[in-house]
Design an enzyme around this catalytic site. Structure first.
Site, PDB file in Angstrom:
ATOM      1  N   HIS A   1       1.674  -6.253  -2.800  1.00 38.11           N
ATOM      2  CA  HIS A   1       0.328  -6.563  -2.317  1.00 38.11           C
ATOM      3  C   HIS A   1       0.221  -6.272  -0.823  1.00 38.11           C
ATOM      4  O   HIS A   1      -0.798  -5.768  -0.337  1.00 38.11           O
ATOM      5  CB  HIS A   1       0.000  -8.038  -2.566  1.00 38.11           C
ATOM      6  CG  HIS A   1      -0.403  -8.339  -3.976  1.00 38.11           C
ATOM      7  ND1 HIS A   1      -1.293  -7.574  -4.690  1.00 38.11           N
ATOM      8  CD2 HIS A   1      -0.033  -9.351  -4.812  1.00 38.11           C
ATOM      9  CE1 HIS A   1      -1.463  -8.084  -5.889  1.00 38.11           C
ATOM     10  NE2 HIS A   1      -0.709  -9.173  -5.999  1.00 38.11           N
TER      11      HIS A   1
ATOM     12  N   GLU B   1      -3.341  -6.851  -9.797  1.00 34.67           N
ATOM     13  CA  GLU B   1      -2.165  -7.512 -10.348  1.00 34.67           C
ATOM     14  C   GLU B   1      -1.302  -6.543 -11.161  1.00 34.67           C
ATOM     15  O   GLU B   1      -0.080  -6.560 -11.056  1.00 34.67           O
ATOM     16  CB  GLU B   1      -2.593  -8.701 -11.215  1.00 34.67           C
ATOM     17  CG  GLU B   1      -3.252  -9.832 -10.452  1.00 34.67           C
ATOM     18  CD  GLU B   1      -2.394 -10.338  -9.297  1.00 34.67           C
ATOM     19  OE1 GLU B   1      -1.186 -10.553  -9.501  1.00 34.67           O
ATOM     20  OE2 GLU B   1      -2.931 -10.492  -8.201  1.00 34.67           O
TER      21      GLU B   1
ATOM     22  N   HIS C   1       6.696  -8.318  -6.130  1.00 38.25           N
ATOM     23  CA  HIS C   1       5.271  -8.284  -6.478  1.00 38.25           C
ATOM     24  C   HIS C   1       4.411  -8.600  -5.259  1.00 38.25           C
ATOM     25  O   HIS C   1       3.443  -7.889  -4.959  1.00 38.25           O
ATOM     26  CB  HIS C   1       5.007  -9.294  -7.597  1.00 38.25           C
ATOM     27  CG  HIS C   1       3.561  -9.503  -7.918  1.00 38.25           C
ATOM     28  ND1 HIS C   1       2.940  -8.926  -9.008  1.00 38.25           N
ATOM     29  CD2 HIS C   1       2.598 -10.234  -7.284  1.00 38.25           C
ATOM     30  CE1 HIS C   1       1.670  -9.274  -9.027  1.00 38.25           C
ATOM     31  NE2 HIS C   1       1.432 -10.091  -7.997  1.00 38.25           N
ATOM     32  N   GLU C   2       4.770  -9.663  -4.537  1.00 45.92           N
ATOM     33  CA  GLU C   2       3.976 -10.071  -3.388  1.00 45.92           C
ATOM     34  C   GLU C   2       4.048  -9.037  -2.250  1.00 45.92           C
ATOM     35  O   GLU C   2       3.049  -8.758  -1.588  1.00 45.92           O
ATOM     36  CB  GLU C   2       4.429 -11.440  -2.882  1.00 45.92           C
ATOM     37  CG  GLU C   2       4.224 -12.571  -3.878  1.00 45.92           C
ATOM     38  CD  GLU C   2       2.786 -12.670  -4.381  1.00 45.92           C
ATOM     39  OE1 GLU C   2       1.865 -12.293  -3.634  1.00 45.92           O
ATOM     40  OE2 GLU C   2       2.594 -13.095  -5.530  1.00 45.92           O
TER      41      GLU C   2
END
Length: 279
Positions: A131, A199, A127-128
């Site tokens: 980003h 998100e 997930h990070e």
């Protein structure tokens, strides 16, 4: 374009605060301050956030499992290997920062590895890194720095000017209090505008990167369970949107004013994604 728009809106907000407390002179000062801060935060906002949380950089020797997962995911995402940091905290969470994929960093709390399986940790890191790949990190980090400055200036403006405008006349104390309350709220609303949709996209991309959206969904539920019981020590509202789960999840607030979409909705979408992938 998003970063430029964000910087412009934050600078205008600073100018409005300056105009209220100091008239044309105050507006001019805030314009100069805003431009200088935009330039400074572009190059240094990641260092400021990492320093605030006393994040310590690790490598393959000092944190082999964590570093190895990040290295594998970065290679799969086809992005440069980011720097890896650990934050000594009893509340699990994680965030990414930096101005671009070539100058990125991923930070995880020490408690994260204690409560997550290796697959769940890979989901969070996926997930990070999403980003990072999609260049969300500059927007979120600049928003954190600017929102913090706006909140501080709005709260101290009345005291710095002695409650008087540029002509020496007394300011309406009720109006001043409203500015002190509404300016940080406006900054927070700008943060939310660039936070929520990111998100969902990072969840989807992170599920693809780690190979198992269910693992990321399980990790989100575990992290939120801790966040609801205890606010992360040292966490600030200005940086809340940077974390994978809002560190203030336990604070009573309406969903409208949350920097993150509802975790239940995120988990639902990840479960659907997992079924589509045959998981």
């Amino acid at each position: 374009m998003k970063t430029t728009l964000l910087m412009t809106l934050m600078t205008l907000l600073l100018m409005l605060i300056g105009d209220f407390f100091g008239g044309l002179r105050g507006m001019t000062v805030m314009l100069v301050f805003g431009v200088a801060m935009n330039f400074f935060t572009y190059w240094n906002s990641d260092k400021m956030v990492l320093a605030h949380y006393n994040a310590q950089q690790v490598d393959k020797r000092s944190a082999p499992e964590l570093y190895g997962i990040v290295e594998k995911l970065a290679k799969k995402a086809q992005i440069p290997m980011p720097k890896v940091y650990i934050i000594d905290s009893p509340v699990p969470n994680a965030f990414a920062t930096g101005r671009d994929p070539e100058h990125a960093a991923v930070a995880v709390n020490t408690a994260l590895a204690d409560i997550l399986t290796k697959e769940e940790l890979a989901g969070v890191l996926g997930h990070e890194l999403s980003h990072v790949k999609h260049r969300d990190i500059l927007i979120s980090t600049v928003a954190a720095s600017m929102a913090g400055a706006i909140s501080t200036i709005a709260q101290w403006g009345m005291f710095l000017t002695g409650g008087r405008d540029e002509n020496g006349e007394s300011r309406n104390p009720i109006a001043a209090i409203l500015v002190m309350l509404l300016a940080p709220l406006a900054a927070a609303l700008i943060q939310m505008a660039v936070s929520r949709s990111r998100e969902y996209e990072a969840d989807k991309s992170g599920g693809e990167l780690c190979g198992d959206p269910n693992a990321l969904a399980d990790a989100l539920l575990k992290i939120e369970a801790f966040a609801k019981r205890r606010v992360m020590p040292g966490a600030t509202e200005a940086t809340a949107h940077m974390f994978i789960i809002n560190p203030f999840s336990g604070v009573d607030m309406k969903q409208l004013f949350s920097t993150h979409p509802a975790t239940a909705e995120r988990v639902k979408l990840l479960r659907e994604q997992a079924r589509a992938m045959g998981k």
